[in-house]
Scaffold this motif. Structure first.
Motif, mmCIF file in Angstrom:
data_model
loop_
_atom_site.group_PDB
_atom_site.id
_atom_site.type_symbol
_atom_site.label_atom_id
_atom_site.label_comp_id
_atom_site.label_asym_id
_atom_site.label_seq_id
_atom_site.Cartn_x
_atom_site.Cartn_y
_atom_site.Cartn_z
ATOM 1 N N VAL A 1 32.998 35.744 38.955
ATOM 2 C CA VAL A 1 33.888 35.511 37.814
ATOM 3 C C VAL A 1 35.337 35.797 38.169
ATOM 4 C CG1 VAL A 1 34.442 36.209 35.454
ATOM 5 C CG2 VAL A 1 32.052 35.972 36.148
ATOM 6 N N THR A 2 35.577 36.904 38.890
ATOM 7 C CA THR A 2 36.961 37.271 39.206
ATOM 8 C C THR A 2 37.638 36.273 40.144
ATOM 9 O OG1 THR A 2 36.138 38.739 40.964
ATOM 10 C CG2 THR A 2 36.678 39.751 38.842
ATOM 11 N N GLU A 3 36.890 35.708 41.067
ATOM 12 C CA GLU A 3 37.475 34.731 41.990
ATOM 13 C C GLU A 3 38.019 33.521 41.233
ATOM 14 O OE1 GLU A 3 38.184 34.746 45.104
ATOM 15 O OE2 GLU A 3 37.216 36.589 45.751
ATOM 16 N N ILE A 4 37.375 33.202 40.128
ATOM 17 C CA ILE A 4 37.829 32.075 39.297
ATOM 18 C C ILE A 4 38.948 32.509 38.363
ATOM 19 C CG2 ILE A 4 37.128 30.396 37.529
ATOM 20 C CD1 ILE A 4 34.265 30.608 38.702
ATOM 21 N N SER A 5 38.731 33.616 37.643
ATOM 22 C CA SER A 5 39.680 34.039 36.611
ATOM 23 C C SER A 5 41.040 34.435 37.169
ATOM 24 C CB SER A 5 39.096 35.203 35.808
ATOM 25 O OG SER A 5 38.919 36.339 36.625
ATOM 26 N N VAL A 6 41.064 35.037 38.374
ATOM 27 C CA VAL A 6 42.333 35.492 38.914
ATOM 28 C C VAL A 6 43.241 34.323 39.280
ATOM 29 C CG1 VAL A 6 41.744 35.601 41.389
ATOM 30 C CG2 VAL A 6 43.313 37.291 40.398
ATOM 31 N N ARG A 7 42.658 33.177 39.511
ATOM 32 C CA ARG A 7 43.456 31.985 39.817
ATOM 33 C C ARG A 7 44.003 31.341 38.548
ATOM 34 N NH1 ARG A 7 40.009 32.702 44.002
ATOM 35 N NH2 ARG A 7 40.715 32.078 46.082
#
Length: 346
Positions: free
Chosen positions: A263-269
């Protein structure tokens, strides 16, 4: 070429700590021109740090330091060794002191070797002691002290709504008094057997840590020799790291190791300074704060990632409460005349 300075990173084997080291190693100017001192609980078992260092550029000077932040004696020994090496010219002056190490209990409670609640000691007291002891070795013109904070320190921050820990009417504040926090007498598992009890103590310890930043910055600003040193508080956001390893299987494994990394790999972008972030992103924010942005002197620079819009708890601006925390910390850490070069330390 001689080293431009020393970078100290505590908790260098953790998720964020090892990511900070990787960022340093991946930045040619930092890797080749600065000496790394990476503090871990036990170097022999620091697998993440050792893996990162195995890929370090050949010209990166570094050493790993064993220090148990739950032991004031360990901290004093490590600081004395570093100060001695700086005094002898074996280490360059400290350009960045990155106080990254953190501790969080959940449904249980742990006490340190010194008799203090572990979250409070690691997140606040160890940082107070280490900062005061190492000030004599800081780069007095460009040095920066960065403490990794958390939105959990502010009971009014809406990001805490993801947990019910701050909604319990029995706990209307995160500052019941410094003695209660230090001795683990507040938000105990007997009162609340859920993971919320540990989260509250974690938040309260981070509140003390931010109060430390405010008090330290204020005292440094008035020091004739140290006033150019910057103090920075960085909220790294929620990250999939080992900070929750003492939680149950659902949180420590399913959430932290399976769900959140994806999830973080997507949301941080999509939202770089959002609620959840990757360790590599927050590591870059920490390095940026120490080396890329203009020095912020005279008061604490509060950062939420790369944003300066961090909502800071009102208690951090309460000079009387800050004084209580500072003075209690001095006594708890046995700070005496000659331990620190800070003029206004009492």
């Amino acid at each position: 070429m001689g080293s431009k300075g020393t970078i100290i990173v505590t908790g260098a084997n953790g998720g964020l700590g090892s990511a900070i080291v990787q960022n340093i190693l991946g930045t040619p100017d930092l890797a080749s021109n600065y000496t790394g001192v990476y503090a871990v609980r036990k170097a022999a078992t620091a697998t993440k740090l050792n893996a990162a260092l195995s890929r370090a550029p050949a010209n990166h000077k570094h050493e790993t330091v064993d220090v148990d932040l739950g032991s004031l004696a360990d901290i004093r020994k490590a600081a004395t060794d570093i100060n001695d090496k700086v005094a002898k010219g074996e280490l360059p002056r400290i350009r960045a002191l990155i106080l990254n190490a953190g501790y969080q209990d959940h449904a249980g409670i742990a006490m340190s070797k010194d008799g203090f609640e572990m979250s409070w000691q690691v997140n606040f007291l160890s940082n107070l002691l280490l900062s005061l002891l190492l000030l004599q070795s800081m780069d007095a013109q460009e040095g920066r002290i960065l403490l990794v904070g958390s939105w959990a320190h502010n009971i009014e921050d809406k990001r805490n709504d993801v947990t019910s820990a701050y909604k319990d009417p029995r706990y209307p504040t995160l500052y019941p008094g410094v003695e209660a926090l230090a001795k683990g007498e507040w938000s105990r598992p007997e009162e609340d057997p859920t993971t919320n009890s540990g989260f509250r103590r974690y938040g309260a310890s981070k509140l003390c840590a931010i109060m430390l930043c405010e008090e330290l910055a204020s005292r440094i600003a008035k020091d004739p020799k140290l006033s150019n040193i910057s103090v920075i508080d960085l909220d790294p956001g929620g990250m999939p790291t080992g900070i929750a390893r003492r939680a149950g299987f659902l949180i420590s494994f399913v959430v932290m190791k399976l769900v959140l990394p994806v999830v973080t790999e997507i949301s941080v972008r999509v939202k770089p300074n959002g609620v959840i972030r990757t360790p590599w992103k927050s590591a870059a924010d920490a390095v940026r704060a120490c080396f890329e942005i203009e020095a912020h002197r005279g008061e604490v620079l509060h950062l939420d990632g790369t944003s300066t819009d961090l909502l800071v708890a009102k208690e951090t601006k309460d000079e009387e409460k800050r004084k209580q925390v500072w003075e209690y910390g001095l006594k708890a850490a046995h700070i005496e005349e000659g331990d620190t070069v800070l003029v206004d330390w009492k």
